[in-house]
Design a protein around this motif. Structure first.
Motif, PDB file in Angstrom:
ATOM      1  N   LEU A  42       0.826  -1.205   0.000  1.00 21.53           N
ATOM      2  CA  LEU A  42       0.000   0.000   0.000  1.00 21.53           C
ATOM      3  C   LEU A  42       0.861   1.256   0.000  1.00 21.53           C
ATOM      4  O   LEU A  42       0.582   2.216  -0.736  1.00 21.53           O
ATOM      5  CB  LEU A  42      -0.924  -0.005   1.218  1.00 21.53           C
ATOM      6  N   LEU A  43       1.927   1.260   0.794  1.00 17.94           N
ATOM      7  CA  LEU A  43       2.795   2.426   0.855  1.00 17.94           C
ATOM      8  C   LEU A  43       3.551   2.621  -0.459  1.00 17.94           C
ATOM      9  O   LEU A  43       3.750   3.750  -0.911  1.00 17.94           O
ATOM     10  CB  LEU A  43       3.781   2.288   2.023  1.00 17.94           C
ATOM     11  N   ARG A  44       3.955   1.531  -1.080  1.00 15.61           N
ATOM     12  CA  ARG A  44       4.622   1.632  -2.384  1.00 15.61           C
ATOM     13  C   ARG A  44       3.663   2.216  -3.430  1.00 15.61           C
ATOM     14  O   ARG A  44       4.056   3.073  -4.226  1.00 15.61           O
ATOM     15  CB  ARG A  44       5.119   0.258  -2.825  1.00 15.61           C
ATOM     16  N   LYS A  77      14.443   2.112  -0.218  1.00 13.25           N
ATOM     17  CA  LYS A  77      15.194   1.618  -1.380  1.00 13.25           C
ATOM     18  C   LYS A  77      14.260   0.958  -2.391  1.00 13.25           C
ATOM     19  O   LYS A  77      14.464   1.079  -3.614  1.00 13.25           O
ATOM     20  CB  LYS A  77      16.285   0.650  -0.916  1.00 13.25           C
ATOM     21  N   LYS A  78      13.241   0.260  -1.909  1.00 14.46           N
ATOM     22  CA  LYS A  78      12.301  -0.379  -2.827  1.00 14.46           C
ATOM     23  C   LYS A  78      11.479   0.672  -3.565  1.00 14.46           C
ATOM     24  O   LYS A  78      11.235   0.547  -4.776  1.00 14.46           O
ATOM     25  CB  LYS A  78      11.375  -1.324  -2.050  1.00 14.46           C
ATOM     26  N   ILE A  79      11.040   1.711  -2.867  1.00 13.32           N
ATOM     27  CA  ILE A  79      10.297   2.784  -3.517  1.00 13.32           C
ATOM     28  C   ILE A  79      11.178   3.486  -4.546  1.00 13.32           C
ATOM     29  O   ILE A  79      10.724   3.820  -5.651  1.00 13.32           O
ATOM     30  CB  ILE A  79       9.764   3.778  -2.470  1.00 13.32           C
ATOM     31  N   GLU A  80      12.446   3.703  -4.206  1.00 14.13           N
ATOM     32  CA  GLU A  80      13.361   4.327  -5.156  1.00 14.13           C
ATOM     33  C   GLU A  80      13.467   3.483  -6.427  1.00 14.13           C
ATOM     34  O   GLU A  80      13.466   4.026  -7.549  1.00 14.13           O
ATOM     35  CB  GLU A  80      14.742   4.494  -4.519  1.00 14.13           C
ATOM     36  N   LEU A  81      13.540   2.164  -6.288  1.00  9.25           N
ATOM     37  CA  LEU A  81      13.587   1.276  -7.458  1.00  9.25           C
ATOM     38  C   LEU A  81      12.277   1.337  -8.243  1.00  9.25           C
ATOM     39  O   LEU A  81      12.286   1.326  -9.476  1.00  9.25           O
ATOM     40  CB  LEU A  81      13.872  -0.157  -7.016  1.00  9.25           C
ATOM     41  N   ASP A  82      11.150   1.396  -7.518  1.00  7.36           N
ATOM     42  CA  ASP A  82       9.844   1.504  -8.190  1.00  7.36           C
ATOM     43  C   ASP A  82       9.794   2.741  -9.082  1.00  7.36           C
ATOM     44  O   ASP A  82       9.342   2.691 -10.235  1.00  7.36           O
ATOM     45  CB  ASP A  82       8.714   1.582  -7.164  1.00  7.36           C
ATOM     46  N   LEU A  83      10.250   3.872  -8.542  1.00  7.81           N
ATOM     47  CA  LEU A  83      10.200   5.123  -9.290  1.00  7.81           C
ATOM     48  C   LEU A  83      11.180   5.101 -10.464  1.00  7.81           C
ATOM     49  O   LEU A  83      10.917   5.695 -11.514  1.00  7.81           O
ATOM     50  CB  LEU A  83      10.483   6.305  -8.365  1.00  7.81           C
ATOM     51  N   GLU A  84      12.298   4.417 -10.278  1.00  6.39           N
ATOM     52  CA  GLU A  84      13.254   4.286 -11.373  1.00  6.39           C
ATOM     53  C   GLU A  84      12.662   3.477 -12.521  1.00  6.39           C
ATOM     54  O   GLU A  84      12.886   3.782 -13.698  1.00  6.39           O
ATOM     55  CB  GLU A  84      14.537   3.625 -10.865  1.00  6.39           C
ATOM     56  N   VAL A  85      11.890   2.446 -12.191  1.00  6.23           N
ATOM     57  CA  VAL A  85      11.212   1.655 -13.231  1.00  6.23           C
ATOM     58  C   VAL A  85      10.246   2.530 -14.017  1.00  6.23           C
ATOM     59  O   VAL A  85      10.184   2.467 -15.253  1.00  6.23           O
ATOM     60  CB  VAL A  85      10.470   0.460 -12.590  1.00  6.23           C
ATOM     61  N   ILE A  86       9.477   3.367 -13.307  1.00  2.00           N
ATOM     62  CA  ILE A  86       8.549   4.277 -13.992  1.00  2.00           C
ATOM     63  C   ILE A  86       9.313   5.214 -14.915  1.00  2.00           C
ATOM     64  O   ILE A  86       8.914   5.448 -16.066  1.00  2.00           O
ATOM     65  CB  ILE A  86       7.736   5.085 -12.962  1.00  2.00           C
ATOM     66  N   ARG A  87      10.418   5.747 -14.425  1.00  2.00           N
ATOM     67  CA  ARG A  87      11.187   6.700 -15.227  1.00  2.00           C
ATOM     68  C   ARG A  87      11.741   6.037 -16.485  1.00  2.00           C
ATOM     69  O   ARG A  87      11.745   6.638 -17.571  1.00  2.00           O
ATOM     70  CB  ARG A  87      12.334   7.276 -14.396  1.00  2.00           C
TER      71      ARG A  87
END
Length: 297
Positions: A42-44, A77-87
């Protein structure tokens, strides 16, 4: 061997580990890995929504707080990876940077930390206001969001520096920058944000409380068990094991993981291939598996 075993209790991507030698399996058990569960999922999802929102004059921000050992830094770190995937999927997507506040963050060290995250100096911060150089750089890089760890460190300096740092956070999330901030910290971080009325209005606060006896904790245990290369299911969701884990760990994620991983290592050493209550009770000690396998290979 894999064909002779029912390995449905293990995630498909991890099942081949069962075929490894015992020493290799124990090493795999101790490896750091991400385990998703409803609370962090949910937070991600919320963080991704915040990242993809259209810019607003007063940026929306979120603070994720919780006691030490609840997995906040891993989540960052997981959220940072999530946002990198979007980018990477969208060439026009905005960028973000991540950094941790220094233990005693004066305004100068705050400036240095952001400069290091960007890879270039951002210019001097004056009276809590961002420099024109930083504004231009953020615009050129299409900077949209900041991920800040250890936000509670804001309270480790004197009141004057605290006010300057809070003013700088306000400036970051106000025009012309209007950057969204996703911050992480222990409970003191909540006090820091709530000490400033303007920041309190901008920040949605989410708590990562210690685990309790509920479906969320059982879902986490089931998910974690799925990563362990044991030949038989441990059924960590069973009531007696849930009771023991909560009692022995105070419900702290880091302690729960240590107990489970050590219990899994003992399960291999003792030839049980499943984590029973005795394995969890022995998990107070680190299994001495290295010299147990001195004659291997």
């Amino acid at each position: 061997m894999e064909a002779d075993l029912n390995l449905e209790h293990i995630l498909p991507a991890r099942r081949s580990l069962v075929l490894l030698k015992d020493k290799q399996r124990i090493s795999a058990i101790y490896e750091d890995r991400w385990v998703n569960h409803p609370q962090v999922a949910l937070l991600r999802a919320t963080a991704r929504a915040l990242y993809e929102m259209p810019p607003r004059i007063q940026a929306q921000c979120m603070l994720i707080s919780g006691r030490a050992g609840m997995g906040k830094t891993s989540l960052l770190k997981k959220i940072e990876l999530d946002l990198e995937v979007i980018r990477k999927r969208n060439a026009e997507a905005c960028s973000c940077i991540a950094f941790s506040l220094a233990p005693d963050p004066t305004l100068n060290s705050f400036e240095d930390t952001i400069g290091e995250a960007l890879g270039v100096p951002i210019g001097k911060i004056r009276n809590g206001l961002v420099s024109q150089a930083f504004c231009r750089l953020a615009h050129l890089r299409n900077l949209r969001l900041l991920l800040i760890d250890e936000l509670h460190n804001l309270l480790n300096v004197g009141r004057i520096d605290q006010r300057k740092n809070l003013a700088f956070l306000r400036a970051l999330s106000s025009p012309p920058m209007s950057l969204s901030i996703i911050a992480f910290g222990v409970d003191d971080a909540v006090h820091a944000i709530k000490s400033d009325a303007q920041l309190e209005r901008r920040f949605q606060i989410y708590d990562l409380p210690p685990w309790k006896q509920n479906d969320s904790f059982r879902a986490f245990l089931t998910s974690y068990e799925g990563t362990l290369p044991l030949r038989y299911p441990s059924e960590l969701w069973q009531q007696e094991k849930v009771n023991f884990l909560l009692s022995a760990t105070d419900g702290m994620t880091d302690n729960v993981v240590k107990c489970i991983t050590r219990g899994a290592a003992w399960a291999i050493l003792d030839g049980k291939e499943r984590i029973d209550l005795a394995c969890l009770e022995k998990a107070i000690d680190i299994p001495p598996y290295h010299h147990r396998f001195d004659d291997e290979e």
